[in-house]
Design a protein around this motif. Structure first.
Motif, PDB file in Angstrom:
ATOM      1  N   LEU A 246       0.832  -1.212   0.000  1.00  0.00           N
ATOM      2  CA  LEU A 246       0.000   0.000   0.000  1.00  0.00           C
ATOM      3  C   LEU A 246       0.860   1.253   0.000  1.00  0.00           C
ATOM      4  CD1 LEU A 246      -2.757  -1.210   2.480  1.00  0.00           C
ATOM      5  CD2 LEU A 246      -3.134  -0.511   0.103  1.00  0.00           C
ATOM      6  N   TRP A 247       1.947   1.230   0.745  1.00  0.00           N
ATOM      7  CA  TRP A 247       2.841   2.389   0.759  1.00  0.00           C
ATOM      8  C   TRP A 247       3.430   2.650  -0.623  1.00  0.00           C
ATOM      9  CZ3 TRP A 247       5.794   0.825   5.851  1.00  0.00           C
ATOM     10  CH2 TRP A 247       4.989   1.160   6.951  1.00  0.00           C
ATOM     11  N   GLN A 248       3.819   1.589  -1.317  1.00  0.00           N
ATOM     12  CA  GLN A 248       4.406   1.764  -2.648  1.00  0.00           C
ATOM     13  C   GLN A 248       3.360   2.236  -3.654  1.00  0.00           C
ATOM     14  OE1 GLN A 248       6.580  -1.753  -3.838  1.00  0.00           O
ATOM     15  NE2 GLN A 248       8.364  -1.153  -2.629  1.00  0.00           N
ATOM     16  N   LEU A 249       2.136   1.721  -3.549  1.00  0.00           N
ATOM     17  CA  LEU A 249       1.092   2.117  -4.489  1.00  0.00           C
ATOM     18  C   LEU A 249       0.622   3.549  -4.255  1.00  0.00           C
ATOM     19  CD1 LEU A 249      -1.130  -1.106  -4.574  1.00  0.00           C
ATOM     20  CD2 LEU A 249       0.319  -0.227  -6.419  1.00  0.00           C
ATOM     21  N   LEU A 250       0.519   3.937  -2.992  1.00  0.00           N
ATOM     22  CA  LEU A 250      -0.048   5.243  -2.655  1.00  0.00           C
ATOM     23  C   LEU A 250       1.009   6.315  -2.441  1.00  0.00           C
ATOM     24  CD1 LEU A 250      -2.762   4.016  -0.125  1.00  0.00           C
ATOM     25  CD2 LEU A 250      -3.112   4.668  -2.516  1.00  0.00           C
ATOM     26  N   GLY A 251       2.247   5.901  -2.148  1.00  0.00           N
ATOM     27  CA  GLY A 251       3.306   6.876  -1.905  1.00  0.00           C
ATOM     28  C   GLY A 251       3.093   7.712  -0.670  1.00  0.00           C
ATOM     29  N   ASN A 252       2.325   7.179   0.297  1.00  0.00           N
ATOM     30  CA  ASN A 252       1.995   7.948   1.500  1.00  0.00           C
ATOM     31  C   ASN A 252       1.834   6.979   2.668  1.00  0.00           C
ATOM     32  OD1 ASN A 252       0.069   9.201   3.532  1.00  0.00           O
ATOM     33  ND2 ASN A 252       0.412  10.958   2.204  1.00  0.00           N
ATOM     34  N   THR A 253       2.643   7.158   3.706  1.00  0.00           N
ATOM     35  CA  THR A 253       2.644   6.222   4.832  1.00  0.00           C
ATOM     36  C   THR A 253       1.310   6.204   5.560  1.00  0.00           C
ATOM     37  OG1 THR A 253       5.023   6.565   5.120  1.00  0.00           O
ATOM     38  CG2 THR A 253       3.830   5.606   6.965  1.00  0.00           C
ATOM     39  N   VAL A 254       0.775   7.366   5.871  1.00  0.00           N
ATOM     40  CA  VAL A 254      -0.475   7.448   6.624  1.00  0.00           C
ATOM     41  C   VAL A 254      -1.639   6.923   5.799  1.00  0.00           C
ATOM     42  CG1 VAL A 254      -2.125   9.034   7.694  1.00  0.00           C
ATOM     43  CG2 VAL A 254       0.325   9.312   8.110  1.00  0.00           C
ATOM     44  N   ALA A 255      -1.700   7.302   4.532  1.00  0.00           N
ATOM     45  CA  ALA A 255      -2.787   6.831   3.668  1.00  0.00           C
ATOM     46  C   ALA A 255      -2.769   5.314   3.549  1.00  0.00           C
ATOM     47  CB  ALA A 255      -2.677   7.478   2.285  1.00  0.00           C
ATOM     48  N   GLY A 256      -1.579   4.740   3.426  1.00  0.00           N
ATOM     49  CA  GLY A 256      -1.484   3.294   3.333  1.00  0.00           C
ATOM     50  C   GLY A 256      -2.036   2.599   4.567  1.00  0.00           C
ATOM     51  N   LEU A 257      -1.717   3.132   5.743  1.00  0.00           N
ATOM     52  CA  LEU A 257      -2.231   2.549   6.980  1.00  0.00           C
ATOM     53  C   LEU A 257      -3.737   2.736   7.100  1.00  0.00           C
ATOM     54  CD1 LEU A 257       0.632   3.716   9.350  1.00  0.00           C
ATOM     55  CD2 LEU A 257       0.134   1.345   8.690  1.00  0.00           C
ATOM     56  N   ASP A 258      -4.245   3.863   6.632  1.00  0.00           N
ATOM     57  CA  ASP A 258      -5.688   4.088   6.656  1.00  0.00           C
ATOM     58  C   ASP A 258      -6.414   3.095   5.750  1.00  0.00           C
ATOM     59  OD1 ASP A 258      -5.683   6.140   8.507  1.00  0.00           O
ATOM     60  OD2 ASP A 258      -5.567   7.728   7.018  1.00  0.00           O
ATOM     61  N   TRP A 259      -5.841   2.826   4.583  1.00  0.00           N
ATOM     62  CA  TRP A 259      -6.439   1.838   3.676  1.00  0.00           C
ATOM     63  C   TRP A 259      -6.408   0.450   4.305  1.00  0.00           C
ATOM     64  CZ3 TRP A 259      -9.332   1.652  -0.583  1.00  0.00           C
ATOM     65  CH2 TRP A 259      -9.488   2.825  -1.310  1.00  0.00           C
ATOM     66  N   ALA A 260      -5.304   0.100   4.942  1.00  0.00           N
ATOM     67  CA  ALA A 260      -5.219  -1.202   5.611  1.00  0.00           C
ATOM     68  C   ALA A 260      -6.267  -1.290   6.718  1.00  0.00           C
ATOM     69  CB  ALA A 260      -3.810  -1.406   6.183  1.00  0.00           C
ATOM     70  N   GLY A 261      -6.428  -0.211   7.477  1.00  0.00           N
ATOM     71  CA  GLY A 261      -7.433  -0.196   8.533  1.00  0.00           C
ATOM     72  C   GLY A 261      -8.839  -0.346   7.999  1.00  0.00           C
ATOM     73  N   ALA A 262      -9.107   0.284   6.845  1.00  0.00           N
ATOM     74  CA  ALA A 262     -10.434   0.171   6.238  1.00  0.00           C
ATOM     75  C   ALA A 262     -10.697  -1.261   5.768  1.00  0.00           C
ATOM     76  CB  ALA A 262     -10.548   1.146   5.065  1.00  0.00           C
ATOM     77  N   LEU A 263      -9.689  -1.896   5.195  1.00  0.00           N
ATOM     78  CA  LEU A 263      -9.831  -3.279   4.755  1.00  0.00           C
ATOM     79  C   LEU A 263     -10.158  -4.200   5.922  1.00  0.00           C
ATOM     80  CD1 LEU A 263      -9.411  -5.606   2.664  1.00  0.00           C
ATOM     81  CD2 LEU A 263      -6.998  -5.575   3.315  1.00  0.00           C
ATOM     82  N   LEU A 264      -9.511  -3.963   7.061  1.00  0.00           N
ATOM     83  CA  LEU A 264      -9.694  -4.822   8.227  1.00  0.00           C
ATOM     84  C   LEU A 264     -10.929  -4.481   9.053  1.00  0.00           C
ATOM     85  CD1 LEU A 264      -5.985  -4.781   9.504  1.00  0.00           C
ATOM     86  CD2 LEU A 264      -7.062  -6.471   8.030  1.00  0.00           C
ATOM     87  N   HIS A 265     -11.605  -3.371   8.694  1.00  0.00           N
ATOM     88  CA  HIS A 265     -12.689  -2.840   9.525  1.00  0.00           C
ATOM     89  C   HIS A 265     -12.154  -2.559  10.928  1.00  0.00           C
ATOM     90  CE1 HIS A 265     -16.056  -4.845   6.891  1.00  0.00           C
ATOM     91  NE2 HIS A 265     -15.275  -4.027   6.212  1.00  0.00           N
ATOM     92  N   ALA A 266     -10.954  -2.011  10.993  1.00  0.00           N
ATOM     93  CA  ALA A 266     -10.297  -1.761  12.276  1.00  0.00           C
ATOM     94  C   ALA A 266     -11.111  -0.797  13.119  1.00  0.00           C
ATOM     95  CB  ALA A 266      -8.895  -1.212  12.050  1.00  0.00           C
ATOM     96  N   ARG A 267     -11.152  -1.050  14.410  1.00  0.00           N
ATOM     97  CA  ARG A 267     -11.917  -0.214  15.333  1.00  0.00           C
ATOM     98  C   ARG A 267     -11.027   0.886  15.904  1.00  0.00           C
ATOM     99  NH1 ARG A 267     -15.238  -4.376  19.074  1.00  0.00           N
ATOM    100  NH2 ARG A 267     -16.131  -2.411  19.810  1.00  0.00           N
ATOM    101  N   GLY A 268     -10.428   1.634  15.006  1.00  0.00           N
ATOM    102  CA  GLY A 268      -9.540   2.707  15.394  1.00  0.00           C
ATOM    103  C   GLY A 268      -8.560   2.990  14.272  1.00  0.00           C
ATOM    104  N   ARG A 269      -7.742   3.996  14.466  1.00  0.00           N
ATOM    105  CA  ARG A 269      -6.768   4.418  13.452  1.00  0.00           C
ATOM    106  C   ARG A 269      -5.361   4.147  13.965  1.00  0.00           C
ATOM    107  NH1 ARG A 269      -5.898  10.532  10.872  1.00  0.00           N
ATOM    108  NH2 ARG A 269      -5.325   9.806   8.773  1.00  0.00           N
TER     109      ARG A 269
END
Length: 342
Positions: A129-152
């Protein structure tokens, strides 16, 4: 891009199998740490608040994280992966994705160096995700959305950090010397650690992490390896400044065992004193500690009071593993603390 868990409307009830909390009473919580300690804290906190952010150390240089960091120049993803896994929901979806993120490949090849051997799949997903998006925070946000994470989940810095320290050792002649130690893995294995620093010293704190500390009602620090997961948050200038500036109440969670190699022989009170040594102006409002294994309680209570905190003595150990915090017991301790300070 800003993907984050949606907040409930005022008056909604946040339902979990363990707790039922009116949504308007759930505080904004920012939890700081790394590794297994932060995993345990988040596993508890996700049951008692719907507004949860994790700020994670980024100095790991061992294992899968170290290899990816060295090969691709990214911040080490391992502790970030563990935080995301901790925030997975207790549902079939959540448990499955937690296990997927934590899955570690094991190769039967005689020479597995440089292959997938011992890489955690979640680390690879995050770096993708970091390589595709070029943004560390955005990549983690996408991972969190995929997991339905209950927090950021956020890194304390988007710059890979290096922990350095000095360790007291005895040479062949039995003379005590100071050895310069570089790297989180080496510091974690050292004895009588002192003079801990982060490199680069002027690394910028992640802006979103800073803002989450400033916006929080509660900041939770620890548990975790004292010099490599807890203290670094007071060593990075931007995070330290936010901790000193925030109007949030700050709670420190003590480790269950005081015999980590890096802090071997130190009492519970001396653990707090370490934080004061590096940040004399750092204040606390509360300390959560399990009385079993903490030594003389009065000493911890006295230094906690000097930092502005009251110690809550609570049984939070897992009955299956005495070195692990029980998520429900720790969650109940957090909930009680939050309710007493509304």
């Amino acid at each position: 891009m800003n993907i984050s868990p949606s907040s409930p409307e005022p008056g909604d009830i946040v339902r979990t199998p363990e707790f039922e909390v009116p949504a308007h009473l759930t505080p904004r919580v920012c939890a700081l740490g790394g590794g297994h300690g932060l995993y345990g804290s988040l596993s508890a906190l996700k049951h008692v608040t719907t507004d949860l952010t994790a700020v994670v150390t980024v100095a790991d240089d061992g294992g899968s994280s170290g290899r990816l960091r060295q090969e691709f120049g990214v911040v080490p993803p391992g502790d970030l992966r563990m935080a995301l896994s901790a925030l997975c929901d207790d549902s079939n979806w959540g448990r499955t994705w937690r296990d997927v993120m934590q899955h570690r490949f094991t190769s039967d090849a005689p020479d597995a160096e440089g292959a997938l051997n011992q890489h955690a799949l979640g680390n690879l997903l995050i770096v993708t995700l970091w390589q595709l998006l070029g943004n560390t925070v955005a990549g983690l946000d996408w991972a969190g959305a995929l997991l339905h994470a209950r927090g950021r989940v956020l890194p304390m810095s988007c710059t890979p950090l290096v922990i350095e320290a000095q360790s007291r050792t005895l040479n062949a002649q039995g003379v005590e010397t100071l050895e310069h130690i570089v790297g989180q893995v080496n510091v974690a294995q050292a004895t009588e650690v002192s003079h801990v620093t982060l490199t680069p010293a002027d690394a910028e704190a992640c802006p979103e992490a800073v803002q989450s500390i400033l916006d929080a009602d509660w900041v939770i620090l620890g548990p975790g390896s004292w010099y490599t997961s807890v203290l670094p948050h007071l060593l990075l200038p931007g995070i330290r400044e936010a901790l000193l500036k925030t109007s949030a109440q700050i709670c420190l969670v003590m480790n269950l065992e005081l015999e980590d190699k890096e802090t071997m022989g130190l009492s519970a009170a001396e653990h707090l004193q370490i934080l004061r040594n590096y940040a004399p102006e750092f204040r606390l409002n509360a300390v959560i500690a399990d009385s079993d294994g903490m030594g003389e309680p009065t000493e911890l209570e006295e230094i906690a009071a000097q930092m502005g905190a009251e110690v809550s003595w609570v049984s939070v150990r897992s009955s299956q593993d005495r070195n692990v915090h029980d998520a429900l017991r720790l969650g109940a301790a957090y909930q009680d603390l939050f309710r007493r300070h509304i």
